[in-house]
Design an enzyme around this catalytic site. Sequence first.
Site, PDB file in Angstrom:
ATOM      1  N   GLY A   1       0.909  -1.080  -0.038  1.00  0.00           N
ATOM      2  CA  GLY A   1       0.024  -0.025  -0.032  1.00  0.00           C
ATOM      3  C   GLY A   1       0.889   1.105   0.029  1.00  0.00           C
ATOM      4  O   GLY A   1       2.212   1.063  -0.364  1.00  0.00           O
TER       5      GLY A   1
ATOM      6  N   ASP B   1      -8.839  -1.819  -0.641  1.00  0.00           N
ATOM      7  CA  ASP B   1      -9.746  -0.754  -0.712  1.00  0.00           C
ATOM      8  C   ASP B   1      -9.704  -0.049  -2.387  1.00  0.00           C
ATOM      9  O   ASP B   1     -10.651   0.856  -2.096  1.00  0.00           O
ATOM     10  CB  ASP B   1      -9.342   0.590   0.374  1.00  0.00           C
TER      11      ASP B   1
HETATM   12  P1  ADP Z   1       0.405  -0.228   3.740  1.00  0.00           P
HETATM   13  O1  ADP Z   1       1.574  -0.344   2.885  1.00  0.00           O
HETATM   14  O2  ADP Z   1      -0.697  -1.313   3.111  1.00  0.00           O
HETATM   15  O3  ADP Z   1      -0.124   1.273   3.530  1.00  0.00           O
HETATM   16  P2  ADP Z   1       1.381   0.369   6.263  1.00  0.00           P
HETATM   17  O4  ADP Z   1       1.316   1.806   6.095  1.00  0.00           O
HETATM   18  O5  ADP Z   1       1.329  -0.281   7.505  1.00  0.00           O
HETATM   19  O6  ADP Z   1       0.728  -0.478   4.942  1.00  0.00           O
HETATM   20  O7  ADP Z   1       3.204   0.293   5.781  1.00  0.00           O
HETATM   21  C1  ADP Z   1       3.584  -1.084   5.710  1.00  0.00           C
HETATM   22  C2  ADP Z   1       5.116  -0.938   6.208  1.00  0.00           C
HETATM   23  O8  ADP Z   1       5.922  -0.054   5.236  1.00  0.00           O
HETATM   24  C3  ADP Z   1       5.348  -0.208   7.860  1.00  0.00           C
HETATM   25  O9  ADP Z   1       4.861  -1.287   8.746  1.00  0.00           O
HETATM   26  C4  ADP Z   1       6.834   0.376   7.657  1.00  0.00           C
HETATM   27  O10 ADP Z   1       7.648  -0.629   7.747  1.00  0.00           O
HETATM   28  C5  ADP Z   1       6.851   0.721   6.119  1.00  0.00           C
HETATM   29  N1  ADP Z   1       6.564   2.051   6.164  1.00  0.00           N
HETATM   30  C6  ADP Z   1       5.318   2.762   6.002  1.00  0.00           C
HETATM   31  N2  ADP Z   1       5.358   4.060   5.927  1.00  0.00           N
HETATM   32  C7  ADP Z   1       6.516   4.638   6.020  1.00  0.00           C
HETATM   33  C8  ADP Z   1       7.389   5.588   5.964  1.00  0.00           C
HETATM   34  N3  ADP Z   1       7.006   6.651   6.054  1.00  0.00           N
HETATM   35  N4  ADP Z   1       8.778   5.325   6.081  1.00  0.00           N
HETATM   36  C9  ADP Z   1       9.385   4.149   5.931  1.00  0.00           C
HETATM   37  N5  ADP Z   1       8.777   3.158   6.120  1.00  0.00           N
HETATM   38  C10 ADP Z   1       7.338   3.104   6.104  1.00  0.00           C
END
Ligand code: ADP
Length: 704
Positions: A101, A147
């Site tokens: 995501g 989503d």
């Molecule tokens: P999605 O990828 O489904 O949006 P998350 O937002 O939980 O799910 O992000 C998944 C993982 O990606 C996080 O647990 C983290 O390891 C990494 N991640 C997300 N946002 C950041 C960010 N701004 N900087 C570094 N790593 C991030």
Amino acid sequence: MRIGVLTSGGDAQGMNPALRAVVRRAIQRGASCSAIREGYAGLVAGEITPIGWLDVSYILHKGGTDIGTARCAEFRTLEGRQRAAENLMRAGIDRLAIIGGDGSLTGADTLRREWSRHVQDLLSSGRITPEQATPCLYIVGMTGSIDNDMWGTSSTIGSDSALNRIVDAVDTLTSTASSHQRSFVVEVMGRRCGYLAAAAAVATGADFLLIPEAPVPDWRAELRQAVLAGRQQGRRKSIVLLAEGAISVTGEPITAAMVKAALEADPGWDTRVTVLGHVQRGGAPSSQDRVLSTRLGVAAVDALLAMTDGAEPLLMTTAGASVSPRPLMHCVAQTHRTGAAIAACRFDEALADRGPEMTELLDIYRRSAPTGVGKPQRTIVVANLGAPAPGMNAALQTVVRLAASEGVRVLAAQEGLRGLAEGKLRRLSWHDVDGLPSQGATILGTNRWLPEADDVRLEAALAEADGLILVGGFACLTAAQRLRETLPVVVVPATISNNVPATDRSIGSDTACNVICEAVDRLKQSAVGSRDRVFVVEVMGRRCGYLAWTAGMGSGAEVVYTHEQGIFLSDLIADIAALQESFTRGKSVGIVLVADGASDAYDTHTLARIYGEESGGRFDTRVCVLGHLQQGGRPSPGDRVLASRLARVAVARVLDGKSGLVGEVDGAVVVTALAGVTADSMNRRPLARRVDGPGVSGLAPAVR
Ligand code: ADP
């Protein structure tokens, strides 16, 4: 070159097909691939292992992700990302294919931007050697999100499968709700995006919809009014679809309990809440998700391998069946902008960001509500033509309800144009079409009867009509050409074969592809653990190979035979030799998909005999003719939504006094003037249809 592939964030059906496509395309292109386990957690911990062609066998049909996904707090820190950089360089990876995501994709970009700093630190501390140091990190993303919340892409990986889960659940709830005259509040996923709820509302004919992007002023009063209006029309149940991120016009969250309380404020309204939760993420990917993820994976590898000179990261996006790259961080920033617009209650802006399909869905939902318009001034006639296709009923419902919203009455022809010629017309009311989208085939009846040029009965039957909407297959073009001098005629393509020109998709083909993929999944299961076997599976389509081609991609068929490509003896020999070789290497089941009109010389049974005879004892052969199974069944949400979107434009066009063919091209609903529609009439198919290149088809491995 070595590509690293990882799945990250929330899991989504379709991650496995994307993984399979990345690995196999990389190998096809002469690159190698390593799997990074458990998302960024595995990257930080160094869980990186080479992954080969056979490692991704037999995963196309599996939900979730075989290489694991996780949320990783450490990757959000500089130290964590430095360990990730170290592990990547030690593994010889300078290119990452990421399925996740917007959070995961943002994290990848952060790592990329810091890359040179990590290289310097790691070199100076001796954690990597100068030979291991790589100047930059290249990134291509694919959005894994049920989503469907990413800006700039019509479908994200998993959203169609999630929609299938939701629509299955609502269809199932409908019978119990009707029995007890209950209301159900169904909460679906979508914290920041109402796509799933809106598409499900259209696909199931829900009474009320609450989503983040389009809150309803005075929603409690509107909700009760909508439910009451449905009951007054004779509905025995009410369904409210609630996105988990639904809010009021002033931004307060609306919960399922609040909706239930609002409904039960009226005594006697028995209301239940069903929160679908993680069920939506589970189960096998739909055929659409398998195909989409395969296309994305192939395009992602091609883009990754072409990247040089510190190229910016890309996101593989879709517009219907087309895949194209966009700047990754622009898409992520736009997605965040939409979230900010919702948070600031700038709903028009948020809705515009979601793209035209969302606006179409809301328009259909709103205008499908019961209306109390006075005496109709105009009349349109609707008829089916050709074989039944799942989704025809959804088109009929939208035609009737949207026409009613314009004060137009709809007369439906029973049993196609023959019935029309015989004057078998029935006026359909709002209630007559209630609950139709979940029903297969067509309540109107259909056949292939076409009028003779001098048959004046149709003209007489249509004398009072302001327009005609024909929902059906290829024959609609001939009928429309004959009738368009009489009155405006609009064709809505509905045929599982998808052989009507001027549209990428026709109503019914998605359901049929799902049927074929599920059937092939079962066939494969039946052979696993028994003996080495090749199934020659015949699918419909005649001279149009769309079904064979698309379901072949979705089911991982080894060989696909279509009339467009033809079947030649030299190909057969090569295909059988390739299969023999695969069985020698450990394969235990093979699938050959054949369009039923692929060749006059080599029909399905002949093909199976040749395969059996020439197998060299490596496999035995069975035939499976899927036949009319492909035409039946509950329409998929994809077909229902497509049917409603096409019908919406068909009503507008015919009421505008114009003829045409309504189709979907690159994800957008378009109308082509009948005079401009060209076709290969002899073979009853489009003159040319874009098909996936050898990269996509070659994943498994020969398509003829
Ligand atoms: P999605 O990828 O489904 O949006 P998350 O937002 O939980 O799910 O992000 C998944 C993982 O990606 C996080 O647990 C983290 O390891 C990494 N991640 C997300 N946002 C950041 C960010 N701004 N900087 C570094 N790593 C991030």
